[in-house]
Design a protein around this motif. Structure first.
Motif, short mmCIF file in Angstrom:
data_model
loop_
_atom_site.label_atom_id
_atom_site.label_comp_id
_atom_site.label_asym_id
_atom_site.label_seq_id
_atom_site.Cartn_x
_atom_site.Cartn_y
_atom_site.Cartn_z
N SER A 7 1.92 -3.05 -6.33
CA SER A 7 0.96 -1.96 -6.42
C SER A 7 -0.02 -2.08 -5.26
N GLY A 8 -0.74 -1.02 -5.05
CA GLY A 8 -1.69 -0.97 -3.94
C GLY A 8 -1.13 -0.14 -2.82
N GLY A 9 -1.67 -0.31 -1.65
CA GLY A 9 -1.25 0.50 -0.52
C GLY A 9 -1.99 1.81 -0.51
N GLY A 10 -1.67 2.63 0.49
CA GLY A 10 -2.31 3.93 0.61
C GLY A 10 -2.68 4.22 2.05
N LEU A 11 -3.57 5.18 2.18
CA LEU A 11 -4.02 5.63 3.50
C LEU A 11 -5.46 5.19 3.73
N VAL A 12 -5.71 4.61 4.88
CA VAL A 12 -7.05 4.13 5.19
C VAL A 12 -7.30 4.29 6.68
N GLN A 13 -8.53 4.44 7.05
CA GLN A 13 -8.88 4.51 8.47
C GLN A 13 -8.90 3.11 9.07
N ALA A 14 -8.69 3.05 10.36
CA ALA A 14 -8.76 1.78 11.06
C ALA A 14 -10.09 1.10 10.78
N GLY A 15 -10.02 -0.21 10.53
CA GLY A 15 -11.20 -0.96 10.19
C GLY A 15 -11.44 -1.07 8.69
N GLY A 16 -10.69 -0.31 7.93
CA GLY A 16 -10.84 -0.32 6.48
C GLY A 16 -10.05 -1.43 5.81
N SER A 17 -10.05 -1.40 4.48
CA SER A 17 -9.42 -2.45 3.69
C SER A 17 -8.52 -1.87 2.61
N SER A 80 -1.42 -11.56 -4.39
CA SER A 80 -2.16 -10.44 -3.85
C SER A 80 -2.34 -10.63 -2.35
N LEU A 81 -2.56 -9.54 -1.68
CA LEU A 81 -2.81 -9.58 -0.24
C LEU A 81 -3.99 -8.67 0.04
N GLN A 82 -5.12 -9.28 0.34
CA GLN A 82 -6.31 -8.52 0.73
C GLN A 82 -6.24 -8.28 2.22
N MET A 83 -6.20 -7.02 2.60
CA MET A 83 -6.05 -6.66 4.00
C MET A 83 -7.34 -6.02 4.49
N ASP A 84 -8.04 -6.70 5.36
CA ASP A 84 -9.29 -6.22 5.93
C ASP A 84 -9.11 -5.93 7.41
N ARG A 85 -10.04 -5.16 7.94
CA ARG A 85 -10.02 -4.80 9.36
C ARG A 85 -8.64 -4.31 9.77
N LEU A 86 -8.13 -3.39 8.99
CA LEU A 86 -6.79 -2.89 9.24
C LEU A 86 -6.71 -2.14 10.57
N LYS A 87 -5.55 -2.24 11.17
CA LYS A 87 -5.29 -1.60 12.46
C LYS A 87 -4.12 -0.62 12.30
N PRO A 88 -4.04 0.38 13.16
CA PRO A 88 -2.90 1.30 13.08
C PRO A 88 -1.56 0.59 13.14
N GLU A 89 -1.50 -0.51 13.85
CA GLU A 89 -0.22 -1.24 13.95
C GLU A 89 0.15 -1.98 12.66
N ASP A 90 -0.74 -1.98 11.69
CA ASP A 90 -0.41 -2.54 10.38
C ASP A 90 0.34 -1.52 9.51
N THR A 91 0.44 -0.30 9.98
CA THR A 91 1.16 0.73 9.23
C THR A 91 2.61 0.32 9.03
N ALA A 92 3.04 0.30 7.77
CA ALA A 92 4.40 -0.14 7.45
C ALA A 92 4.63 -0.01 5.95
N LEU A 93 5.89 -0.15 5.57
CA LEU A 93 6.23 -0.36 4.18
C LEU A 93 6.11 -1.85 3.90
N TYR A 94 5.35 -2.20 2.90
CA TYR A 94 5.14 -3.59 2.56
C TYR A 94 5.97 -3.93 1.32
N TYR A 95 6.69 -5.04 1.40
CA TYR A 95 7.58 -5.45 0.33
C TYR A 95 7.18 -6.81 -0.21
#
Length: 116
Positions: A7-17, A80-95
């Protein structure tokens, strides 16, 4: 049957979590690895972060070190995976993935989209 419920995932702006969670069930092993892989469009699947309960070591892919935090609760077979300071290059399907002995199981992918 082994089941991995992510669960989780979604759309976020760069720098978001964002935070991803995964619950594993249906296997009985104390010696296993569990964690996250991702696959971006046109790229191969890569390991992001995981824990090996064989030696307790935690792995982070270089590009996520310092931004992503992996946590696990072995008694509940959850990670769990807390993802902070997200970057556009983190865009992916996470498994979510669990591996034990010669076995391997995958959860359904959850999409993470980071807009610039």
């Amino acid at each position: 049957d082994v089941q991995l419920q992510a669960s989780g995932g979604g759309l976020v702006q760069a720098g978001g979590s964002l935070r991803l969670s995964c619950a594993a069930s249906g296997f009985t092993s104390d010696d296993y690895s569990i964690g996250w892989f991702r696959q971006a469009p046109g790229k191969e699947r890569e390991g992001v972060s995981c824990i090996s309960y064989r030696d307790g070591s935690t792995y982070y892919e270089n590009s996520v070190k310092g931004r992503f935090t992996f946590s696990s609760e072995k008694a509940k077979n959850t990670v769990s995976l807390q993802m902070d300071r997200l970057k556009p290059e983190d865009t992916a399907l996470y498994y979510c993935n669990v591996a034990w002995g010669s076995n391997n199981a995958w959860g359904q992918g959850t999409l993470v989209t980071v807009s610039s």
